[in-house]
Design an enzyme around this catalytic site. Structure first.
Site: not given
Length: 455
Positions: A18, A20, A43, A146
């Site tokens: 998804l 990088q 992740k 965030d």
């Protein structure tokens, strides 16, 4: 080397990369230990000389925090492990595994040039605030730090999910103690950029996110004189404008202080605005007078219908109860983004949103909902079919009152088909579902076999 179909930790098979960047990778994978296999998000953070110690600490903190969270709209934690150099890779990696949420991010929504209405944005705000209430009222509170469109997923079920806890702060702020400066430009409030995040910092980021959804502009483009300015971009109701302005106040003490307070204020604003949108009372009085005259002029047909098909009491309450049900259903959908799926929940919904309901027959209004109604729920493709039954007395159930809700993503609409069953039925489940036909890519509903339309 991490490639397609590589199996990590003898359990997770990589299926799609998804993202990088800078020693980080995110993959969609399947969990081979579940039956049937379930999709997960993996992740990875590379442990090498190019990765700072602070990045490693934040990655480990994220794993520790999400492991403790239990909320239906925060992806569930599954696993955390280290992938050594010799295990399918030429590097050492730290790995976290979470449930995969099918859907698109709000950033992807914006990238597709989709315009959101203020009502859609308010529904999104309500769902985000429900998550923040959970996080902020933990002991100690969890501050996400965030919140932005790319970290908010619009699930295929129409709900909003909060993801990416990589910047999370999991301890209470103490005087004289500074924390790592994290956050995203345009969304992070001034105090967070100074290293002192508080729960109200998430509210500022929420306000900035909502403005981006409304204006389709990055918050940094709305920043003038150290404050987000939006009144020249969009036209909102005065109370909603004031609420947003409080969320994005750069001075923490002047901002709305808690997510619960922000949520309660928003619900009040929605209620007030909804009342203003309703038609004047004299409109309904005129409509009632016209309807009464029409009903009187067709009295003979009405009496014949009443005698052979349905008692007077049921006919009298059918239109009123239908409005009551749909009004409550709409309110429930707007606030909770889901539909009641059983009679008990439906009864609570009516009590919650129709507390002041009163009919011309006081005893009838006091009767428990379940004593004079039946309720059933069906799912057909993207359509939710709500079937109601009014009894002649107690049983058998007749007629069938059928509500159809089209509920997909952020959009929903409804229509109703009220059908009288030709013959009494013993159970609500025996009431046939409406017939759906498609013409010119539009769906139409009609009364099923064994019923006729009630007018």
């Amino acid at each position: 080397m991490l490639t397609l179909d590589t199996i990590l930790n003898q359990r997770y098979q990589l299926k799609e990369k998804l993202s990088q960047y800078a020693g980080r990778k995110t993959w969609k994978a399947i969990d081979l230990q579940t039956s049937p296999t379930e999709e997960v998000i993996i992740k990875l953070l590379a442990v090498n000389s190019n990765v700072s110690w602070e990045a490693i600490k934040l990655f480990e903190r994220e794993a520790q925090v999400i492991k403790t969270l239990e909320h239906e709209r925060i992806p569930h934690y599954r696993d955390y492990f280290t992938l050594d150099k010799k295990e399918e890779s030429d590097l050492t990696w730290l790995v976290t595994v979470q449930d995969y949420i099918p859907g698109i991010s709000l950033k992807q929504w914006l990238d597709k040039n989709r315009q959101m209405t203020d009502k859609q944005v308010c529904r999104i705000a309500s769902e985000i605030l429900e998550i923040l209430i959970y996080l902020h009222e933990l002991n100690p509170p969890i501050i996400h730090r965030d919140i932005k469109p790319s970290n908010l997923i619009l699930g295929e079920d129409g709900h909003i999910y909060l993801v990416d806890f990589g910047a999370v702060q999991d301890k209470t702020r103490q005087e004289g103690v500074t924390f790592t400066i994290v956050g995203s430009n345009g969304y992070a409030p001034p105090e967070q950029l100074w290293g002192q995040a508080i729960p109200a910092s998430d509210l500022y980021a929420l306000g900035a996110t909502l403005l981006q959804l409304l204006t389709r502009k990055n918050p940094s483009d709305l920043l003038h004189n150290n404050r987000l300015q939006f009144s020249h971009e969009i036209e909102l109701s005065p109370n909603l404008t004031a609420w947003l302005d409080q969320l994005i106040n750069p001075i923490p003490e002047k901002r709305i202080q808690s997510s619960r307070q922000a949520y309660e204020q928003l619900q009040l604003i929605l209620k007030v605005n909804s009342q203003k949108e309703q038609k004047p009372e004299n409109y309904f009085l005129k409509k009632l007078m016209i309807s009464s005259l029409l009903l009187f002029s067709t009295g003979l047909l009405y009496l014949t219908y009443q005698k052979y098909l349905i008692p007077q009491k049921v006919v009298h309450f059918l239109p009123m109860e239908m409005k009551r049900i749909l009004r409550s259903q709409h309110k429930y959908l707007t606030l909770r983004r889901r539909i009641p799926t059983d009679l008990e929940t439906m009864e609570r919904t009516l009590k919650l949103y129709e507390r002041h309901f009163n009919s011309s027959n006081g005893d009838y209004a006091k009767t428990p909902f379940s004593d004079h109604f039946a309720y059933d729920y069906h799912q057909i493709d993207n359509f939710t079919i709500i079937t109601y039954g009014l009894p002649k007395k107690t049983n058998p159930w007749t007629p069938a009152v059928i509500g159809i809700f089209h509920f997909h993503g952020l959009e929903y609409n409804s229509n109703k088909v009220i059908c009288i069953t030709n013959d009494p039925v013993a159970k609500i489940e025996d009431i046939p579902l409406p017939v759906m036909t498609v013409r010119n890519e539009k769906r139409y509903f009609s009364c099923p076999k064994g019923t006729k339309k009630y007018k």
